[in-house]
Design a protein around this motif. Sequence first.
Motif, PDB file in Angstrom:
ATOM      1  N   VAL A  89       0.807  -1.238   0.000  1.00 54.10           N
ATOM      2  CA  VAL A  89       0.000   0.000   0.000  1.00 54.10           C
ATOM      3  C   VAL A  89       0.832   1.276   0.000  1.00 54.10           C
ATOM      4  O   VAL A  89       0.290   2.363  -0.195  1.00 54.10           O
ATOM      5  N   GLY A  90       2.127   1.127   0.190  1.00 49.53           N
ATOM      6  CA  GLY A  90       2.983   2.320   0.159  1.00 49.53           C
ATOM      7  C   GLY A  90       2.587   3.324   1.221  1.00 49.53           C
ATOM      8  O   GLY A  90       2.455   2.980   2.392  1.00 49.53           O
ATOM      9  N   ASP A  91       2.322   4.575   0.784  1.00 48.84           N
ATOM     10  CA  ASP A  91       2.025   5.625   1.759  1.00 48.84           C
ATOM     11  C   ASP A  91       0.514   5.759   2.022  1.00 48.84           C
ATOM     12  O   ASP A  91       0.078   6.763   2.575  1.00 48.84           O
ATOM     13  N   GLN A  92      -0.262   4.752   1.627  1.00 50.24           N
ATOM     14  CA  GLN A  92      -1.715   4.848   1.829  1.00 50.24           C
ATOM     15  C   GLN A  92      -2.180   4.004   3.026  1.00 50.24           C
ATOM     16  O   GLN A  92      -3.342   3.590   3.084  1.00 50.24           O
TER      17      GLN A  92
END
Lengths: 289, 267
Positions: free
Chosen positions: A48-51
């Motif tokens: 999701v990375g930065d989410q």
Amino acid sequence: MMKRLFLLVCLIVFYGVITVPASRYLLDRPVALKLGYTPSSEAIKLVVGDQKLLLAESLVIKVLFYFGSLVEKSMNRVDIPPEYYGMFKTLKTAVMLDPYNQDAYYFAQAAFTWEVGHAEDVNKMLIYGMEYRDWDMLLPFFVGFNAAYFLKDYEMAAIYTRRAAEISGSDLLTNLTARYFYEANHDQMGIAFLKQREENTKDQGMKSLYRLRRESLEAAQALQRSLERFVEKFGHQPEKIDRLVEEGMISHLPDDPYGGEFYLDSHGKVRSTSNFSFTRGADAVQDGQ
Amino acid sequence: MVHTLFVARLTLNALGRDRVLHTLLGVSLVLLCLVPAFSLFSMRQVQELAVTLVLSCHALLLIFLAIFLGSSTLWRDLERRHTSLILGLPLSRSHYLLGRFFGVGLFLLLFSLCYALLAVIAVSVSATFYEADRPVIWMNLLAALGGDLLKAWLLAAVAFLFSTFSTSLFLPLFGTLAIYSAGSASQEVYEYLNSDFSSQISAGVRWLAEIFYWILPNLTLFDLKTQAVYSLPLDIPALIYPFIYGFVYTSLVLWGAEFFLSRRDLV
């Protein structure tokens, strides 16, 4: 032109025919399908990375909606047992993704303690959250409440309620902490805590209230010590608290600052008819105790 | 420098006329208008959800813009043989490349500034619905938006790099997307490999993962969302590291892009 129009009308009719049963099918899906499967937080974090925060909140909202729909159904006398395990697992994933998420902790406290009796699991989650939300007095308060009310672990209750009292500066929580310490047989800690709060408060009214609570605990503590000496000497509990004075374990029975009278309960613990509160004392007086 | 700025201005003008981008700006405006309504889905953290939504939309839109513009700007010139015309001008390839990049970068900056203004309004409206434990720290919100912008610049540079040696649009598009995914996860993987849980992983895999960790851009550094959403204290290193790291990494990537472009047959 007419052909095209006919085609459009047919398509709209077909759409109507298919969309209603499709929507009904979605509404009637099994619980497990509605709540869905949530992979482990470690796996989610990788993709999701930065989410992470958005995903965590969406998981919490999914659980809230799901639970809300069940509550609505139960109010209409349609009883569907909630899928608590899936809900709790989803919330745990949410807090692993976003350990600051307030909604997740509050909902866990609301749904998994009273209804399901998972106070111990909820407390673990809340204690994890306290590492992050160190300004939030409600998390330690919930832990303290769960420990006292559901788990009957007054030592734990005292420790966390003290933390809640320190964060909030609440007088009510300060008194509650002292009471939990007393129930956990840690009177000295309760007295020390009240002394510290008494010294740090500027409000004269609150100073008096803390002093009152401290004095009542000190009186109960003095009686408890003399009771222990009695048991040590005679090998059994006294039948009545007056025996402590008769046998010279204590010079006189101290007054309860709340206006009650001290007595011994069935477990040999010193109690007061006031229950260390003015309200209870007044009730007791009214009841003619 | 004058030549670079000239190309940057041309790029910015061209982007300003792009209808796809107008649509995207419209979409972002609609999303921001919906933020106060969506934030009410939260039980107790309405303001926090509003900030989360605002920052998430910003990050996603910027990444889309960075990858789309970074991949297509240079590639389009090469594909349509515009570069053969440019070669005839008194303009070096490096000036042309930097001009194009600055144009895209400037567009991303302007987009972020407009977005930030609207985001402040959306969050302010949401914050009136339910009193939060902690008020919004606007500097944190701006820092988080800035972190996303730095990340977008870096990704745009990566897309430019791929465009300089690729004959197809697929490599810049999907290559940059892959770098974004790997760069977002690299810190998590690195921390996992350095924890006790990874004892069963072979030394070779660890070594390989560590090499990738140091080579790939570490995009976690630019993520300041938690501090912005929950109004946590933002220390100086958290602000300085993304800025310096972003500048150095982007410069390195652009150096690579210039290296490949200067050796490419443009005729």
